[in-house]
Design a protein around this motif. Structure first.
Motif, PDB file in Angstrom:
ATOM      1  N   LEU A  78       0.864  -1.185   0.059  1.00  0.00           N
ATOM      2  CA  LEU A  78      -0.034   0.054  -0.012  1.00  0.00           C
ATOM      3  C   LEU A  78       0.759   1.184  -0.161  1.00  0.00           C
ATOM      4  O   LEU A  78       0.492   2.343  -0.376  1.00  0.00           O
ATOM      5  N   ASN A  79       1.963   1.301   0.626  1.00  0.00           N
ATOM      6  CA  ASN A  79       2.796   2.404   0.720  1.00  0.00           C
ATOM      7  C   ASN A  79       3.808   2.806  -0.622  1.00  0.00           C
ATOM      8  O   ASN A  79       4.166   3.707  -0.765  1.00  0.00           O
ATOM      9  N   GLN A  80       3.507   1.816  -1.594  1.00  0.00           N
ATOM     10  CA  GLN A  80       4.500   1.987  -2.836  1.00  0.00           C
ATOM     11  C   GLN A  80       3.462   1.627  -3.962  1.00  0.00           C
ATOM     12  O   GLN A  80       3.703   2.334  -4.958  1.00  0.00           O
ATOM     13  N   TRP A  81       2.931   0.440  -3.787  1.00  0.00           N
ATOM     14  CA  TRP A  81       1.849   0.036  -5.047  1.00  0.00           C
ATOM     15  C   TRP A  81       2.631  -0.089  -6.278  1.00  0.00           C
ATOM     16  O   TRP A  81       2.059   0.373  -7.365  1.00  0.00           O
ATOM     17  N   LYS A  82       3.703  -0.724  -6.154  1.00  0.00           N
ATOM     18  CA  LYS A  82       4.287  -1.373  -7.477  1.00  0.00           C
ATOM     19  C   LYS A  82       4.959  -2.327  -7.135  1.00  0.00           C
ATOM     20  O   LYS A  82       5.345  -2.615  -6.024  1.00  0.00           O
ATOM     21  N   LEU A  83       5.139  -3.332  -8.124  1.00  0.00           N
ATOM     22  CA  LEU A  83       5.595  -4.813  -7.988  1.00  0.00           C
ATOM     23  C   LEU A  83       7.008  -4.913  -9.048  1.00  0.00           C
ATOM     24  O   LEU A  83       6.495  -4.237 -10.145  1.00  0.00           O
ATOM     25  N   PRO A  84       7.840  -5.556  -8.533  1.00  0.00           N
ATOM     26  CA  PRO A  84       9.057  -5.688  -9.915  1.00  0.00           C
ATOM     27  C   PRO A  84       8.493  -6.639 -10.599  1.00  0.00           C
ATOM     28  O   PRO A  84       7.800  -7.705 -10.308  1.00  0.00           O
ATOM     29  N   ASN A  85       8.706  -6.424 -12.064  1.00  0.00           N
ATOM     30  CA  ASN A  85       8.541  -7.310 -12.969  1.00  0.00           C
ATOM     31  C   ASN A  85       6.809  -7.220 -13.369  1.00  0.00           C
ATOM     32  O   ASN A  85       6.528  -8.266 -14.128  1.00  0.00           O
ATOM     33  N   ILE A  86       6.064  -6.604 -12.636  1.00  0.00           N
ATOM     34  CA  ILE A  86       4.595  -6.526 -12.902  1.00  0.00           C
ATOM     35  C   ILE A  86       4.155  -4.977 -13.295  1.00  0.00           C
ATOM     36  O   ILE A  86       4.596  -4.261 -12.755  1.00  0.00           O
ATOM     37  N   THR A  87       3.515  -5.095 -14.663  1.00  0.00           N
ATOM     38  CA  THR A  87       3.121  -3.834 -14.931  1.00  0.00           C
ATOM     39  C   THR A  87       2.065  -2.984 -14.326  1.00  0.00           C
ATOM     40  O   THR A  87       0.902  -3.847 -13.831  1.00  0.00           O
TER      41      THR A  87
END
Length: 597
Positions: free
Chosen positions: A182-191
């Motif tokens: 929730l604090n960054q809302w991004k994932l490595p290798n996921i668009t």
């Protein structure tokens, strides 16, 4: 009618109680036997909790080859349709409990990336099998049979009482906290959904693709997209692949649809409708999206309007467009209304069929060789009525609330609440600093309120809502993209029939996959084209890599009368749909005693 008359005269139903499914396996004559076997298998699934389901599956496979639940005959009347649906429900339930048994200890994820990946690779199957079970069980209801009621309760308990709470707890651990998603809302290798256009469409144009179609289906969640990919890949020349994007949060239509459009900036416009602006343009309606896309050489159109145009007008419409956004709405239209939300799963099945049809039209009629299929968000749905435990009731909305729904609140300076996950759309959707808003979404699967229906919801951060599917569909003439039915061979060297009944064993030489399709066949003994035995059905649909699990056998009974032992007869296998001959092998019929009686 004859079978029922005999069954009634013998009072067959009262005689079947002591018999197991195995003992009745080859009795194909009576509907009452089918019902008894369904009853037996249902009890095994309820009691077995995932153990010994391979036996159940093999028994179901054999019964599907008989008369009463044969998929090819099932449409003939309400009762055969219901019996076929019984086995569909039993299969889904057996698979569900087998999957559950493999996660007996619940779920645990090292981090949000691992959780996201686990959901899109395996856990989505819980949602898919739950849907398949209920779709099949609903098809049995018109008969008034109560045979699946106990299984419904068991499935519901496992899904709503175990899977959803267990997934909610494990997911919460990786999205909460200072290092949580929730604090960054991004994932490595996921668009991330908001960079969809730049990540997937722009490279196609840079690679000199003339035209790109983007097909967006409102609320098509990942497990529905998985089923669509399987269907598309069963067609010649179509090659579809599926991946997951991290959806925007809150996971609702206005924000999700805007995120999928080409844009440099996203921003909220505070007003009566709380519009989301793409590059300063409101994109809430189809007309507004079409105006926005015109700047990129494109247009927007509803799926049903495109299909209604037909070949010539359809080609004329897209001729001068390099980018065509096609909008489909079935699941959200049905699910998001209290009066129709119980038909959500029916809408999901229709969506798979409709999107397959739209894809066929785009590729075959409009010559669209590059199509991307995606969604604005997914959804949560459960069959059972919700209770107070499923509600994260807010005594009063926080000051600053601009929009309040069952699964999200949006506003300014909302602060925090122990009943909600909170955040800002600058982080979770990439909105501009000045065009961003705060949000609250209820934790896990709960709802802020139940008004206006509560079984179908979306807006919060569960994987079912934010693992957004992306299907890439391409057309290729490569051999690997050609579909073919499974091949079948006879096992052993059977060249003579010496008794009235003879068992033949066959093996499915390949496992069923996207490109290798299941097939229904009919097997018989023939003199030229004349039947000299009964005709039996077999279905070869095994996905197993083990040869032993791909064997199927059939018992053929020689018809009464004299059969010349010196004359050639044939064991003949034909495709049940096309009637094309698959096998014809010479057989002599040399009965020890004349079959005259």
């Amino acid at each position: 009618m004859l079978a029922q008359a005999v069954s009634d005269t013998l009072e067959l139903k009262s005689l079947l109680g002591p018999y197991t499914a195995e003992q009745l396996l080859e009795v194909m004559t009576f509907e009452d036997v089918e019902l008894r076997i369904v009853q037996d298998l249902k009890k095994r699934i309820v009691v077995g909790a995932g153990a010994n389901m391979d036996v159940v599956r093999s028994l179901i496979a054999r019964r599907r080859d008989g008369h009463w639940a044969n998929p090819l005959l099932a449409s003939s009347n309400e009762r055969t349709r219901a019996l076929a649906a019984c086995y569909d429900a039993l299969t889904a339930a057996a698979d569900f409990f087998t999957l559950k048994a493999s996660f007996a200890g619940g779920f645990s994820f090292a981090n949000a990336d691992a959780a996201f990946t686990k959901y899109k690779e395996e856990l989505f199957r819980f949602d898919q099998l739950y849907r398949h079970f209920h779709t099949a069980a609903d098809a049995v209801e018109p008969t008034g049979w109560a045979v699946l009621h106990e299984l419904r309760e068991t499935i519901e308990s496992a899904y709503s009482g175990w899977y959803i709470p267990q997934l909610s707890m494990a997911w919460a651990k990786v999205i909460e906290g200072s290092d949580g998603l929730l604090n960054q809302w991004k994932l490595p290798n996921i668009t991330s959904q908001q960079v969809f256009f730049n990540r997937y469409v722009t490279p196609l144009f840079e690679g000199s693709v003339k035209r790109v179609f983007v097909l967006i289906s409102d609320a098509m969640r990942y497990e529905v997209a998985h089923e669509l990919v399987q269907q598309v890949n069963s067609k010649n020349r179509f090659k579809a692949s599926l991946e997951g994007m991290l959806g925007v949060l809150p996971s609702y239509t206005a924000l999700g649809m805007a995120a999928l459009l080409p844009h440099q900036t996203l921003a909220y416009k505070v007003g009566a409708n709380l519009d989301v602006l793409a590059d300063g343009h409101s994109v809430a309606t189809l007309e507004q999206r079409s105006e926005h896309l015109a700047e990129f050489g494109g247009m927007a159109v509803k799926a049903e309007d495109l299909m209604a145009l037909g070949k010539e007008k359809g080609r004329e419409l897209v001729r001068n467009q390099r980018l065509v956004y096609v909008y489909h709405d079935r699941i959200d239209m049905i699910g998001d209304k209290q009066a129709s939300e119980t038909k959500t799963f029916e809408a999901a099945a229709q969506t798979v069929q409709e999107l397959a049809g739209v894809l066929g039209f785009i590729v075959n009629t409009l010559n669209g060789s590059n199509v991307l299929v995606t969604a604005d968000h997914g959804f949560m749905y459960q069959e059972s009525a919700l209770d107070a435990a499923d509600k994260s009731a807010l005594e009063e909305k926080p000051v600053g609330t601009l929009k309040a729904k069952k699964r999200y609140l949006i506003g300014r300076d909302l602060g925090n609440s122990p009943k909600a996950w909170s955040g800002n759309t600058a982080i979770t959707a990439g909105t501009t600093p000045e065009g961003s808003l705060d949000f609250w979404v209820p934790k896990g699967a709960s709802r802020f309120h139940f008004a206006g229906g509560a079984r179908f919801v979306h807006g919060s951060a569960m994987p079912q809502e934010v693992v957004v599917p992306l299907i890439t569909v391409r057309v290729t003439d490569a051999e690997s993209a050609k579909s073919k039915p499974v091949s079948v061979s006879l096992l052993g060297a059977v060249n003579k029939v010496v008794t009235n009944t003879q068992r033949f064993e066959f093996i499915q030489t390949d496992a069923v996959s996207d490109r290798v399709l299941a097939r229904n066949v009919v097997v018989s003994l023939r003199d030229g084209d004349r039947l000299v035995s009964d005709e039996q059905s077999l279905t070869f649909d095994s996905t197993s890599q083990l040869l032993d699990e791909r064997k199927r056998s059939v018992l053929l009974t020689v018809l009464t009368g004299a059969h010349d032992p010196k004359k050639r007869h044939d064991l003949v296998m034909r495709d049940a749909v096309s009637k094309a001959e698959i096998l014809r092998l010479p057989i002599k019929i040399d009965l020890a005693f004349g079959n005259d009686f």
